[in-house]
Write a protein that holds these residues in place. Structure first.
Motif, PDB file in Angstrom:
ATOM      1  N   MET A 417      57.272  22.289  63.294  1.00  0.00           N
ATOM      2  CA  MET A 417      57.620  22.650  61.873  1.00  0.00           C
ATOM      3  C   MET A 417      58.449  23.928  61.394  1.00  0.00           C
ATOM      4  O   MET A 417      59.255  23.659  60.582  1.00  0.00           O
ATOM      5  CB  MET A 417      56.565  22.062  60.890  1.00  0.00           C
ATOM      6  N   TYR A 418      57.492  24.717  61.955  1.00  0.00           N
ATOM      7  CA  TYR A 418      58.276  26.088  61.697  1.00  0.00           C
ATOM      8  C   TYR A 418      59.789  26.235  62.242  1.00  0.00           C
ATOM      9  O   TYR A 418      60.635  26.746  61.482  1.00  0.00           O
ATOM     10  CB  TYR A 418      57.379  27.176  62.116  1.00  0.00           C
ATOM     11  N   ARG A 419      59.985  25.646  63.322  1.00  0.00           N
ATOM     12  CA  ARG A 419      61.315  25.836  64.102  1.00  0.00           C
ATOM     13  C   ARG A 419      62.217  24.903  63.087  1.00  0.00           C
ATOM     14  O   ARG A 419      63.434  25.325  62.875  1.00  0.00           O
ATOM     15  CB  ARG A 419      61.154  25.348  65.289  1.00  0.00           C
ATOM     16  N   LEU A 420      61.882  23.937  62.685  1.00  0.00           N
ATOM     17  CA  LEU A 420      62.774  23.146  61.513  1.00  0.00           C
ATOM     18  C   LEU A 420      62.987  23.659  60.408  1.00  0.00           C
ATOM     19  O   LEU A 420      64.001  23.672  59.926  1.00  0.00           O
ATOM     20  CB  LEU A 420      62.123  21.553  61.296  1.00  0.00           C
ATOM     21  N   ALA A 421      61.828  24.244  59.960  1.00  0.00           N
ATOM     22  CA  ALA A 421      62.001  25.092  58.565  1.00  0.00           C
ATOM     23  C   ALA A 421      62.804  26.250  58.488  1.00  0.00           C
ATOM     24  O   ALA A 421      63.482  26.584  57.612  1.00  0.00           O
ATOM     25  CB  ALA A 421      60.477  25.559  58.049  1.00  0.00           C
ATOM     26  N   THR A 422      62.928  27.010  59.927  1.00  0.00           N
ATOM     27  CA  THR A 422      63.857  28.286  59.636  1.00  0.00           C
ATOM     28  C   THR A 422      65.270  27.854  60.242  1.00  0.00           C
ATOM     29  O   THR A 422      66.161  28.905  60.479  1.00  0.00           O
ATOM     30  CB  THR A 422      63.190  29.077  60.803  1.00  0.00           C
ATOM     31  N   THR A 481      53.939  26.473  56.158  1.00  0.00           N
ATOM     32  CA  THR A 481      55.037  25.987  56.753  1.00  0.00           C
ATOM     33  C   THR A 481      55.691  24.663  56.412  1.00  0.00           C
ATOM     34  O   THR A 481      56.793  24.519  56.476  1.00  0.00           O
ATOM     35  CB  THR A 481      54.438  25.736  58.347  1.00  0.00           C
ATOM     36  N   LEU A 482      54.847  23.833  56.076  1.00  0.00           N
ATOM     37  CA  LEU A 482      55.479  22.487  55.266  1.00  0.00           C
ATOM     38  C   LEU A 482      56.193  22.700  54.039  1.00  0.00           C
ATOM     39  O   LEU A 482      57.093  22.175  54.001  1.00  0.00           O
ATOM     40  CB  LEU A 482      54.387  21.535  55.129  1.00  0.00           C
ATOM     41  N   TRP A 485      59.314  24.141  54.900  1.00  0.00           N
ATOM     42  CA  TRP A 485      60.472  22.955  55.471  1.00  0.00           C
ATOM     43  C   TRP A 485      60.893  22.204  54.175  1.00  0.00           C
ATOM     44  O   TRP A 485      62.002  21.946  54.102  1.00  0.00           O
ATOM     45  CB  TRP A 485      59.651  22.325  56.418  1.00  0.00           C
ATOM     46  N   SER A 488      63.617  24.166  52.146  1.00  0.00           N
ATOM     47  CA  SER A 488      64.802  23.973  52.823  1.00  0.00           C
ATOM     48  C   SER A 488      65.663  22.894  52.663  1.00  0.00           C
ATOM     49  O   SER A 488      66.732  23.140  52.671  1.00  0.00           O
ATOM     50  CB  SER A 488      64.587  24.463  54.341  1.00  0.00           C
ATOM     51  N   HIS A 489      65.148  21.795  52.544  1.00  0.00           N
ATOM     52  CA  HIS A 489      65.859  20.580  52.057  1.00  0.00           C
ATOM     53  C   HIS A 489      65.741  20.646  50.500  1.00  0.00           C
ATOM     54  O   HIS A 489      67.053  20.223  50.220  1.00  0.00           O
ATOM     55  CB  HIS A 489      64.814  19.454  52.562  1.00  0.00           C
ATOM     56  N   ASP A 612      64.166  15.977  60.074  1.00  0.00           N
ATOM     57  CA  ASP A 612      65.366  16.349  59.182  1.00  0.00           C
ATOM     58  C   ASP A 612      65.913  15.256  58.447  1.00  0.00           C
ATOM     59  O   ASP A 612      66.259  15.005  57.261  1.00  0.00           O
ATOM     60  CB  ASP A 612      66.364  17.397  59.515  1.00  0.00           C
TER      61      ASP A 612
END
Length: 630
Positions: A417-422, A481-482, A485, A488-489, A612
């Motif tokens: 989830m951190y990789r997706l959030a950043t 982290t959630l 994420w 970011s959306h 995503d």
């Protein structure tokens, strides 16, 4: 023209001769040539030119004819025709001024008074009458000269007089000849006119006799017709008199019967009128009582409406003040949280970089011991405070929804989830998504929506609440982290707006996304809810993830909702706790006729690589579901 008028006086008057002639011709042109009132014949239309010469002292007929032509007067055969003339003064065609007529030298009238006198004699008063010269002097030479000049002047005057008399005699002879000729022509014209008039009168008498005969014949025929008509009229009148008498008798009888009938009807009408008046009085009394009661009710309703309006205005102002304070506090809180998150993110990034370097050279146990001293956001999750016996997962739903997870699974899911959030991405425009749904929805007619999504100024409000697992001790990093994420959306706490036109009305859509875990009050008036549910990879382990109590309250309000299962690609099989939570969130499996959680309505469980896209799809689905349900 008078012989007693001196020569010099006549010369002075010569200056005004032409003006007097012009005035005389003007008056004569207006006076002569008038028409008879009955016959239409002209009076004095023909005027002899010779008379005009003598009247206006012209030298001859030629000068008089030229003057008449100059002023537009017709001259024909020594006759002046006034009726066919119109007096006018000629004008210069280029300059436009009036052209004057210069008179000839008046030999017969003025120059004849010289009687042969010289200019010297004129200057000395020789032709000016007695007393016009100076008194005599004693000088003999002057007297002789004067006597000589006087004699010479008298001789010249006598000669001029004789010449003038001769010319006058010749002119009179010519005038008599011309007069005789004109008299003969006039007699001839009079004879022809008399003959013509006699013929016309004879024809008129014949016509009058014919018309008189026709009139007599017509009067006779009319008299006969009148007599016949009068006879017929007398017969008709006699018959009509008999009919009138009979009709009068019948009318009298009918009148008597009608009078009796009317008296009976009037008596009946009077009785009916009295009855109606009595009923009307009763009706008016009843109606006045009803009107009075209605006025009292209307006044009572008006006072109640005013009181409700006052209370509603007070509530609205209090609500606006509360919302303003809440927004100010929320903005301040968000700013402080973001500052805290930035500080923690810096530490986490340093920790991750350090862990990546240490992993190559040291063992995993030594690295974790070192990280315990460096990382303030440790990813170790403590054991739950209370243990749950098998089969009792649904008994404590009111106090908090719990999912049992493995620490290693949480750590791996957090990393993913951190990789997706950043990762860099374009945020979702929630207001535009709501506007597109409204434009496509056939049920949104005339912009009438439920009170929670409509204001009085064509502004539609939409609130989406995102429910994350509780930020329990040991799960702070996973919660952050959630949240990163989700932010970011959907920019959390940011109000986005979009304006569109529907049926000639401009509508503004304002949308906001909030986290339901941070403030329970945010869940009260939301329009849709999106629940992020981590997948269960193992049962019976110490770590757990809890959901807030507001989840069940959202279900009670029938809020449109969607559950997004976060799958780390290692979960397999069913987890009874997750099934119980999904039953409470979206209903039992039997209601949908499905065999698994992945096929439930309102539940999405994509793979980690598709999270995503699935998040945007879930937002769109929950928006559509809300407006379809309203």
């Amino acid at each position: 023209r008078s012989p007693s008028t001196p020569y010099l006086y006549s010369c002075i008057m010569f200056k005004y001769v032409e003006n007097m002639r012009k005035d005389a011709l003007t008056i004569m042109s207006k006076t002569y040539g008038a028409k008879h009132k009955t016959t239409g014949a002209a009076f004095y239309d023909e005027y002899p030119l010779e008379n005009l010469v003598n009247l206006l002292c012209y030298e001859d007929a030629e000068e008089a004819s030229a003057a008449c032509r100059h002023y537009g007067i017709t001259v024909k055969e020594q006759e002046v025709l006034w009726r066919h003339s119109k007096f006018r003064e000629p004008r210069d065609p280029e300059k436009g001024h009036i052209i004057t007529l210069k008179p000839r030298k008046m030999m017969r009238t003025i120059e004849a008074k010289l009687k042969g006198a010289t200019r010297l004699s004129v200057c000395r008063g020789g032709v000016s009458g007695e007393g016009a010269t100076l008194s005599e002097t004693s000088s003999g030479g002057d007297t002789a000269a004067a006597e000589f000049d006087r004699k010479k002047a008298q001789e010249a005057a006598e000669k001029a007089r004789k010449e003038a008399m001769k010319q006058r005699s010749e002119a009179e002879a010519k005038a008599r000849v011309l007069s005789a000729k004109m008299e003969k022509e006039r007699v001839k014209q009079a004879t022809l006119a008399a003959e013509k008039k006699a013929r016309a009168e004879a024809a008129k008498r014949v016509e009058m006799e014919r018309l008189e005969k026709e009139r007599v014949q017509r009067e006779r025929i009319l008299a006969e017709q009148r007599q016949k008509k009068e006879e017929a009229q007398r017969l008709v009148e006699a018959k009509a008199a008999a009919e009138r008498a009979e009709r009068a008798r019948l009318e009298n009888e009918a009148r008597e019967r009608e009078a009796a009938r009317k008296r009976a009807e009037e008596e009946a009408k009077e009785r009916e009128r009295q009855r109606i008046l009595a009923r009307q009085r009763e009706e008016e009394a009843r109606r006045s009582a009803e009107i009075k009661a209605a006025n009292e009710r209307a006044e009572q309703e008006r006072r109640e409406r005013e009181e409700r309006h006052r209370l509603a205005e007070c509530r609205r102002k209090a609500e606006e003040e509360r919302v303003r304070k809440v927004r100010e506090e929320e903005a301040m809180r968000i700013e402080m949280e973001w500052q805290e998150k930035i500080d923690k993110a810096r530490k986490v990034l340093a920790w991750r970089l350090w862990r990546k370097q240490m992993h190559k050279h040291e063992s995993l146990d030594r690295s974790r011991r070192s990280l315990d001293n460096l990382d303030p956001t440790s990813t170790h999750y403590p054991a739950p405070i209370t243990e749950k016996a098998p089969g009792t997962a649904n008994h404590s739903f009111r106090s908090g929804l719990v999912i049992t997870r493995n620490d290693a699974d949480v750590n791996e899911l957090e990393n993913q989830m951190y990789r997706l959030a950043t990762a860099s991405r374009q945020p979702i425009d929630l207001s535009k998504m709501v506007a597109e749904c409204l434009m496509k929805s056939p049920t949104t007619h005339d912009m009438i929506y439920p009170p929670t999504v409509q204001s009085n100024k064509n502004i539609i409000l939409f609130k989406l609440v995102v429910l994350l697992p509780n930020r329990t001790p040991g799960a702070e990093s996973f919660y952050d982290t959630l949240r990163m994420w989700v932010n970011s959306h959907l920019r959390i706490g940011h109000v986005s707006s979009h304006i569109f036109k529907k049926r000639s009305q401009h509508v503004e859509v304002c949308a906001v996304t909030v986290i339901g875990n941070e403030d329970p009050a945010e869940c009260k008036d939301c329009n849709a809810a999106l629940v992020l549910l981590p997948s269960a990879a193992a049962d019976g382990v110490s770590s757990r993830i809890e959901f807030p109590e507001e989840v069940e309250e959202l279900l009670d309000d029938n809020v449109s909702r969607m559950v997004l299962v976060l799958d780390d690609e290692r979960s397999s099989g069913k987890n009874q706790t997750m099934e119980n939570i999904l039953d409470h969130l979206v209903g039992k499996v039997e209601e949908y006729g499905s065999a698994g959680a992945q096929q439930r309505q309102g539940v999405a469980a994509p793979k980690i690589c598709h999270l995503d896209g699935a998040f945007g799809k879930c937002c769109e689905t929950v928006v559509k579901s809300h407006f379809e349900s309203t």
